[in-house]
Design a protein around this motif. Structure first.
Motif, PDB file in Angstrom:
ATOM      1  N   GLY A  23       0.784  -1.230   0.000  1.00 23.38           N
ATOM      2  CA  GLY A  23       0.000   0.000   0.000  1.00 23.38           C
ATOM      3  C   GLY A  23       0.817   1.281   0.000  1.00 23.38           C
ATOM      4  N   ASP A  24       2.145   1.167   0.032  1.00 16.52           N
ATOM      5  CA  ASP A  24       2.980   2.368  -0.004  1.00 16.52           C
ATOM      6  C   ASP A  24       2.754   3.146  -1.297  1.00 16.52           C
ATOM      7  N   ARG A  25       2.816   4.457  -1.161  1.00 18.37           N
ATOM      8  CA  ARG A  25       2.798   5.344  -2.328  1.00 18.37           C
ATOM      9  C   ARG A  25       4.177   5.986  -2.388  1.00 18.37           C
ATOM     10  N   VAL A  26       4.977   5.551  -3.349  1.00 19.42           N
ATOM     11  CA  VAL A  26       6.391   5.910  -3.405  1.00 19.42           C
ATOM     12  C   VAL A  26       6.644   6.863  -4.569  1.00 19.42           C
ATOM     13  N   ALA A  27       7.348   7.939  -4.272  1.00 21.20           N
ATOM     14  CA  ALA A  27       7.810   8.844  -5.322  1.00 21.20           C
ATOM     15  C   ALA A  27       9.326   8.761  -5.391  1.00 21.20           C
ATOM     16  N   VAL A  28       9.864   8.663  -6.585  1.00 18.08           N
ATOM     17  CA  VAL A  28      11.313   8.701  -6.767  1.00 18.08           C
ATOM     18  C   VAL A  28      11.714  10.152  -7.014  1.00 18.08           C
ATOM     19  N   GLY A  29      12.661  10.640  -6.224  1.00 19.61           N
ATOM     20  CA  GLY A  29      13.171  11.989  -6.435  1.00 19.61           C
ATOM     21  C   GLY A  29      14.092  11.984  -7.643  1.00 19.61           C
ATOM     22  N   VAL A  30      13.689  12.670  -8.710  1.00 18.54           N
ATOM     23  CA  VAL A  30      14.413  12.605  -9.979  1.00 18.54           C
ATOM     24  C   VAL A  30      15.045  13.957 -10.302  1.00 18.54           C
ATOM     25  N   SER A  31      16.379  13.961 -10.368  1.00 26.56           N
ATOM     26  CA  SER A  31      17.102  15.180 -10.740  1.00 26.56           C
ATOM     27  C   SER A  31      17.344  15.254 -12.235  1.00 26.56           C
ATOM     28  N   GLY A  32      17.244  14.104 -12.887  1.00 29.97           N
ATOM     29  CA  GLY A  32      17.579  14.018 -14.303  1.00 29.97           C
ATOM     30  C   GLY A  32      18.952  13.412 -14.529  1.00 29.97           C
ATOM     31  N   GLY A  33      19.693  13.159 -13.436  1.00 28.59           N
ATOM     32  CA  GLY A  33      21.003  12.530 -13.532  1.00 28.59           C
ATOM     33  C   GLY A  33      20.894  11.025 -13.681  1.00 28.59           C
ATOM     34  N   LYS A  34      22.052  10.390 -13.897  1.00 31.04           N
ATOM     35  CA  LYS A  34      22.055   8.962 -14.193  1.00 31.04           C
ATOM     36  C   LYS A  34      21.526   8.121 -13.035  1.00 31.04           C
ATOM     37  N   GLN A 119       4.933  19.146  -1.529  1.00 29.85           N
ATOM     38  CA  GLN A 119       4.178  18.613  -2.653  1.00 29.85           C
ATOM     39  C   GLN A 119       3.760  17.169  -2.409  1.00 29.85           C
ATOM     40  N   LEU A 120       4.642  16.376  -1.816  1.00 33.07           N
ATOM     41  CA  LEU A 120       4.313  14.982  -1.533  1.00 33.07           C
ATOM     42  C   LEU A 120       3.141  14.871  -0.567  1.00 33.07           C
ATOM     43  N   ALA A 121       3.108  15.759   0.425  1.00 33.01           N
ATOM     44  CA  ALA A 121       2.001  15.753   1.389  1.00 33.01           C
ATOM     45  C   ALA A 121       0.681  16.038   0.685  1.00 33.01           C
ATOM     46  N   GLU A 122       0.716  16.976  -0.250  1.00 31.73           N
ATOM     47  CA  GLU A 122      -0.508  17.314  -0.986  1.00 31.73           C
ATOM     48  C   GLU A 122      -0.975  16.156  -1.870  1.00 31.73           C
ATOM     49  N   LEU A 123      -0.015  15.351  -2.329  1.00 29.29           N
ATOM     50  CA  LEU A 123      -0.342  14.227  -3.207  1.00 29.29           C
ATOM     51  C   LEU A 123      -0.658  12.949  -2.431  1.00 29.29           C
TER      52      LEU A 123
END
Length: 238
Positions: A23-34, A119-123
């Motif tokens: 049930g986790d809602r996971v966001a990956v923090g993406v900088s655009g790097g490799k 933003q994560l809290a809002e989502l």
């Protein structure tokens, strides 16, 4: 590094430190790097067969450097069918114009995290995955020794009740060279870092120093990572 090996190392970290639950809602923090793009790709593949069900999305904090374009990141997320959020800020202006006397990296990191956590809290997202790799852990420990007089590395998982989010670092066992090879093999297009101090930071010094140590004493990185994992730091999961 082959995909199977990458996923195996990421799964090892996740299971050893219980990073994911049903049930986790996971966001990956993406900088655009490799590193962050590799983690996003790997988490999408892992999601297909991992026994615990979790939702996956991606989030980028645009700090406002001139010339930064995250269209490629958005397109990459679309190709993986992953929801993507970009948080636009004026952090670059705050760090380099309004507070030039303050160390830019620490202030920038603090402001970036604050913007993303809001933003994560809002989502309604409860976990954020950062793409710190094995070399990042080692370099952080080396910096801690050199600049702070203590032996420490950031933990695999950190609960932040005030932000309502838990930070996880699933790539902690993945070597940086393996990530670089994986990106080339997969043809993943990275976003160039526009930060004016990129390549001239204390972390870059620690990275070069660690590379020299490992060249002169082969296996030093692996032994240092072993010391980190067994360091019994107070805020590491037991």
């Amino acid at each position: 590094m082959k995909q199977q090996k990458l996923l195996s190392l990421i799964r090892q970290a996740i299971e050893e430190y219980h990073m994911l639950e049903d049930g986790d809602r996971v966001a990956v923090g993406v900088s655009g790097g490799k590193d962050s793009l590799t983690l996003l790709y790997a988490m999408r593949q892992l999601q297909r067969f991992y026994p615990k069900n979790f939702e996956l999305s991606a989030i980028t904090c645009n700090v406002g450097f001139e010339g930064m374009d995250f269209t490629g990141v958005s397109d990459f997320c679309d190709s993986l069918k992953i929801p993507y959020e970009q948080v636009d800020t004026k952090i670059a202006e705050i760090v380099f114009q309004e507070n030039p006397e303050i160390r830019p990296c620490s202030l920038c990191a603090k402001l970036r995290k604050g913007a993303m956590y809001k933003q994560l809290a809002e989502l309604g997202i409860n976990k954020i995955a950062y793409a710190h790799n094995k070399d990042d852990f080692i370099e952080t420990a080396l910096m801690s020794l050199i600049y702070e007089g203590r032996f420490y590395a950031f933990p695999p998982m950190t609960v932040l009740p005030e932000a309502g989010v838990t930070v996880i670092r699933p790539m902690m066992y993945v070597p940086e060279k393996g990530v670089a090879n994986f990106v080339v093999e997969q043809g993943i297009q990275i976003v160039k870092n526009a930060c004016p101090v990129d390549g001239s930071t204390k972390r870059e010094y620690a990275r070069q120093l660690m590379e020299q140590i490992n060249r002169e004493t082969p296996g030093a990185k692996d032994r240092m990572m072993h010391a980190i994992v067994n360091g019994r730091f107070s805020d590491w999961p037991g």
